[in-house]
Design a protein around this motif. Structure first.
Motif, PDB file in Angstrom:
ATOM      1  N   ALA A  43       0.832  -1.207   0.000  1.00  0.00           N
ATOM      2  CA  ALA A  43       0.000   0.000   0.000  1.00  0.00           C
ATOM      3  C   ALA A  43       0.866   1.257   0.000  1.00  0.00           C
ATOM      4  CB  ALA A  43      -0.924  -0.011   1.213  1.00  0.00           C
ATOM      5  N   ASP A  44       1.972   1.252   0.754  1.00  0.00           N
ATOM      6  CA  ASP A  44       2.867   2.411   0.790  1.00  0.00           C
ATOM      7  C   ASP A  44       3.521   2.659  -0.569  1.00  0.00           C
ATOM      8  OD1 ASP A  44       2.247   2.777   3.419  1.00  0.00           O
ATOM      9  OD2 ASP A  44       4.098   1.893   4.205  1.00  0.00           O
ATOM     10  N   LEU A  45       3.962   1.577  -1.240  1.00  0.00           N
ATOM     11  CA  LEU A  45       4.580   1.721  -2.555  1.00  0.00           C
ATOM     12  C   LEU A  45       3.591   2.272  -3.576  1.00  0.00           C
ATOM     13  CD1 LEU A  45       6.734  -1.505  -2.954  1.00  0.00           C
ATOM     14  CD2 LEU A  45       7.541   0.826  -3.064  1.00  0.00           C
ATOM     15  N   ILE A  46       2.375   1.752  -3.558  1.00  0.00           N
ATOM     16  CA  ILE A  46       1.371   2.189  -4.531  1.00  0.00           C
ATOM     17  C   ILE A  46       0.948   3.625  -4.256  1.00  0.00           C
ATOM     18  CG2 ILE A  46      -1.002   1.784  -5.283  1.00  0.00           C
ATOM     19  CD1 ILE A  46      -0.365  -1.207  -5.027  1.00  0.00           C
ATOM     20  N   LYS A  47       0.828   3.978  -2.977  1.00  0.00           N
ATOM     21  CA  LYS A  47       0.463   5.355  -2.636  1.00  0.00           C
ATOM     22  C   LYS A  47       1.537   6.335  -3.106  1.00  0.00           C
ATOM     23  CE  LYS A  47       0.651   7.408   1.478  1.00  0.00           C
ATOM     24  NZ  LYS A  47       0.526   7.594   2.902  1.00  0.00           N
ATOM     25  N   GLY A  48       2.809   5.981  -2.916  1.00  0.00           N
ATOM     26  CA  GLY A  48       3.905   6.835  -3.366  1.00  0.00           C
ATOM     27  C   GLY A  48       3.950   6.972  -4.877  1.00  0.00           C
ATOM     28  N   ALA A  49       3.640   5.899  -5.590  1.00  0.00           N
ATOM     29  CA  ALA A  49       3.656   5.945  -7.051  1.00  0.00           C
ATOM     30  C   ALA A  49       2.482   6.758  -7.585  1.00  0.00           C
ATOM     31  CB  ALA A  49       3.616   4.535  -7.617  1.00  0.00           C
ATOM     32  N   LYS A  50       1.333   6.642  -6.948  1.00  0.00           N
ATOM     33  CA  LYS A  50       0.162   7.394  -7.411  1.00  0.00           C
ATOM     34  C   LYS A  50       0.302   8.887  -7.100  1.00  0.00           C
ATOM     35  CE  LYS A  50      -3.073   3.747  -7.884  1.00  0.00           C
ATOM     36  NZ  LYS A  50      -4.420   3.310  -7.885  1.00  0.00           N
ATOM     37  N   GLU A  51       1.032   9.235  -6.047  1.00  0.00           N
ATOM     38  CA  GLU A  51       1.283  10.650  -5.755  1.00  0.00           C
ATOM     39  C   GLU A  51       2.126  11.290  -6.850  1.00  0.00           C
ATOM     40  OE1 GLU A  51       3.076  10.782  -1.912  1.00  0.00           O
ATOM     41  OE2 GLU A  51       1.168  10.544  -0.861  1.00  0.00           O
ATOM     42  N   LYS A  52       2.963  10.475  -7.511  1.00  0.00           N
ATOM     43  CA  LYS A  52       3.803  10.974  -8.594  1.00  0.00           C
ATOM     44  C   LYS A  52       3.164  10.747  -9.960  1.00  0.00           C
ATOM     45  CE  LYS A  52       8.028  10.402  -6.006  1.00  0.00           C
ATOM     46  NZ  LYS A  52       7.901  11.729  -5.485  1.00  0.00           N
ATOM     47  N   ASN A  53       1.891  10.374  -9.976  1.00  0.00           N
ATOM     48  CA  ASN A  53       1.103  10.171 -11.207  1.00  0.00           C
ATOM     49  C   ASN A  53       1.743   9.154 -12.142  1.00  0.00           C
ATOM     50  OD1 ASN A  53      -0.817  12.016 -10.380  1.00  0.00           O
ATOM     51  ND2 ASN A  53       0.269  13.725 -11.315  1.00  0.00           N
ATOM     52  N   LEU A  54       2.176   8.017 -11.604  1.00  0.00           N
ATOM     53  CA  LEU A  54       2.756   6.958 -12.411  1.00  0.00           C
ATOM     54  C   LEU A  54       1.710   5.897 -12.712  1.00  0.00           C
ATOM     55  CD1 LEU A  54       6.138   6.488 -10.565  1.00  0.00           C
ATOM     56  CD2 LEU A  54       5.676   7.839 -12.591  1.00  0.00           C
ATOM     57  N   LYS A  55       1.939   5.150 -13.772  1.00  0.00           N
ATOM     58  CA  LYS A  55       1.042   4.061 -14.136  1.00  0.00           C
ATOM     59  C   LYS A  55       1.398   2.852 -13.271  1.00  0.00           C
ATOM     60  CE  LYS A  55       0.302   3.573 -18.550  1.00  0.00           C
ATOM     61  NZ  LYS A  55       0.433   3.100 -19.941  1.00  0.00           N
ATOM     62  N   VAL A  56       0.444   2.364 -12.486  1.00  0.00           N
ATOM     63  CA  VAL A  56       0.681   1.281 -11.526  1.00  0.00           C
ATOM     64  C   VAL A  56      -0.242   0.112 -11.840  1.00  0.00           C
ATOM     65  CG1 VAL A  56       0.666   0.631  -9.096  1.00  0.00           C
ATOM     66  CG2 VAL A  56       1.246   2.955  -9.736  1.00  0.00           C
ATOM     67  N   LYS A  57       0.319  -1.096 -11.824  1.00  0.00           N
ATOM     68  CA  LYS A  57      -0.493  -2.306 -11.934  1.00  0.00           C
ATOM     69  C   LYS A  57      -0.157  -3.189 -10.742  1.00  0.00           C
ATOM     70  CE  LYS A  57      -0.966  -2.473 -16.885  1.00  0.00           C
ATOM     71  NZ  LYS A  57      -0.723  -3.245 -18.107  1.00  0.00           N
ATOM     72  N   GLY A  58      -1.159  -3.531  -9.980  1.00  0.00           N
ATOM     73  CA  GLY A  58      -0.905  -4.409  -8.850  1.00  0.00           C
ATOM     74  C   GLY A  58      -1.511  -3.857  -7.586  1.00  0.00           C
ATOM     75  N   PRO A  59      -1.299  -4.482  -6.470  1.00  0.00           N
ATOM     76  CA  PRO A  59      -0.460  -5.654  -6.259  1.00  0.00           C
ATOM     77  C   PRO A  59      -1.134  -6.930  -6.756  1.00  0.00           C
ATOM     78  CG  PRO A  59      -1.489  -5.035  -4.201  1.00  0.00           C
ATOM     79  CD  PRO A  59      -1.884  -3.998  -5.216  1.00  0.00           C
ATOM     80  N   VAL A  60      -0.383  -7.712  -7.511  1.00  0.00           N
ATOM     81  CA  VAL A  60      -0.870  -9.009  -7.973  1.00  0.00           C
ATOM     82  C   VAL A  60      -0.483 -10.029  -6.912  1.00  0.00           C
ATOM     83  CG1 VAL A  60      -0.704 -10.747  -9.782  1.00  0.00           C
ATOM     84  CG2 VAL A  60      -0.575  -8.326 -10.366  1.00  0.00           C
ATOM     85  N   ARG A  61      -1.462 -10.712  -6.388  1.00  0.00           N
ATOM     86  CA  ARG A  61      -1.214 -11.690  -5.332  1.00  0.00           C
ATOM     87  C   ARG A  61      -0.899 -13.042  -5.969  1.00  0.00           C
ATOM     88  NH1 ARG A  61      -4.545  -7.834  -3.893  1.00  0.00           N
ATOM     89  NH2 ARG A  61      -4.398  -6.997  -1.786  1.00  0.00           N
ATOM     90  N   MET A  62       0.359 -13.451  -5.846  1.00  0.00           N
ATOM     91  CA  MET A  62       0.783 -14.730  -6.399  1.00  0.00           C
ATOM     92  C   MET A  62       0.346 -15.847  -5.450  1.00  0.00           C
ATOM     93  SD  MET A  62       2.052 -13.540  -9.064  1.00  0.00           S
ATOM     94  CE  MET A  62       2.874 -14.871  -9.866  1.00  0.00           C
ATOM     95  N   PRO A  63       0.226 -17.070  -5.964  1.00  0.00           N
ATOM     96  CA  PRO A  63      -0.196 -18.172  -5.094  1.00  0.00           C
ATOM     97  C   PRO A  63       0.778 -18.389  -3.932  1.00  0.00           C
ATOM     98  CG  PRO A  63      -0.309 -18.826  -7.391  1.00  0.00           C
ATOM     99  CD  PRO A  63       0.366 -17.492  -7.353  1.00  0.00           C
ATOM    100  N   THR A  64       0.225 -18.696  -2.769  1.00  0.00           N
ATOM    101  CA  THR A  64       1.044 -18.930  -1.577  1.00  0.00           C
ATOM    102  C   THR A  64       1.751 -20.273  -1.699  1.00  0.00           C
ATOM    103  OG1 THR A  64      -0.521 -17.684  -0.250  1.00  0.00           O
ATOM    104  CG2 THR A  64       0.974 -19.140   0.926  1.00  0.00           C
ATOM    105  N   LYS A  65       3.055 -20.265  -1.494  1.00  0.00           N
ATOM    106  CA  LYS A  65       3.818 -21.513  -1.511  1.00  0.00           C
ATOM    107  C   LYS A  65       3.821 -22.075  -0.098  1.00  0.00           C
ATOM    108  CE  LYS A  65       6.972 -20.259  -5.176  1.00  0.00           C
ATOM    109  NZ  LYS A  65       8.367 -19.973  -5.520  1.00  0.00           N
ATOM    110  N   VAL A  66       3.465 -23.330   0.018  1.00  0.00           N
ATOM    111  CA  VAL A  66       3.468 -23.982   1.324  1.00  0.00           C
ATOM    112  C   VAL A  66       4.578 -25.027   1.307  1.00  0.00           C
ATOM    113  CG1 VAL A  66       2.142 -25.295   2.997  1.00  0.00           C
ATOM    114  CG2 VAL A  66       1.003 -23.605   1.578  1.00  0.00           C
ATOM    115  N   LEU A  67       5.628 -24.784   2.093  1.00  0.00           N
ATOM    116  CA  LEU A  67       6.754 -25.705   2.185  1.00  0.00           C
ATOM    117  C   LEU A  67       6.523 -26.598   3.392  1.00  0.00           C
ATOM    118  CD1 LEU A  67       9.533 -23.029   1.608  1.00  0.00           C
ATOM    119  CD2 LEU A  67       8.387 -24.430  -0.103  1.00  0.00           C
TER     120      LEU A  67
END
Length: 142
Positions: free
Chosen positions: A57-81
């Motif tokens: 959320a912090d990264l996306i908020k900072g990018a949107k304040e600078k009017n950048l094109k943002v895609k994500g966050p894409v949630r990848m499948p959880t790996k269970v080891l």
């Protein structure tokens, strides 16, 4: 007496004037000729999903304040080891087993930005248990 008269035919109308000066750019907007880099930020953690979501959320908020094109966050499948081991150190006795598992959570954020803003965006305070990987691709060839 209350009427407004003007020599210019477009004065007072809400139509767009095509031959006039281009509109001013807001802070953070860039020229169309500027080189934009494709940046992929990969965030991973195995301890706390809430910290991972906070950093996203912090990264996306900072990018949107600078009017950048943002895609994500894409949630990848959880790996269970998973690790299943015998409780008995010597191998004798009843066959009892311990089952351990570690979950790895991953988020991917894609940005399009000029190179000088990359460092500003990624210089936020990152939680200690979140790993960040930044991949910068070559500028888009047009």
């Amino acid at each position: 007496a209350g009427r407004r008269t003007s020599e210019h035919p477009a004065a007072g109308s809400s139509e767009k004037m095509s031959g006039m000066m281009p509109p001013k750019k807001a802070a953070g907007e860039y020229d169309a000729g500027a080189t934009f880099h494709r940046i992929r930020i990969t965030l991973t953690t195995s301890k706390s999903v809430t910290n991972l979501e906070k950093v996203c959320a912090d990264l996306i908020k900072g990018a949107k304040e600078k009017n950048l094109k943002v895609k994500g966050p894409v949630r990848m499948p959880t790996k269970v080891l998973r690790l299943t081991v015998r409780k008995s150190p010597c191998g004798e006795g009843t066959n009892t087993w311990d089952r351990f598992e570690m979950r790895v959570y991953k988020r991917v954020i894609d940005l399009h930005s000029p190179p000088e803003t990359v460092k500003q965006i990624t210089s936020i305070a990152i939680e200690p248990d979140v790993d960040v990987e930044v991949i910068i691709a070559t500028p888009d060839a047009k």
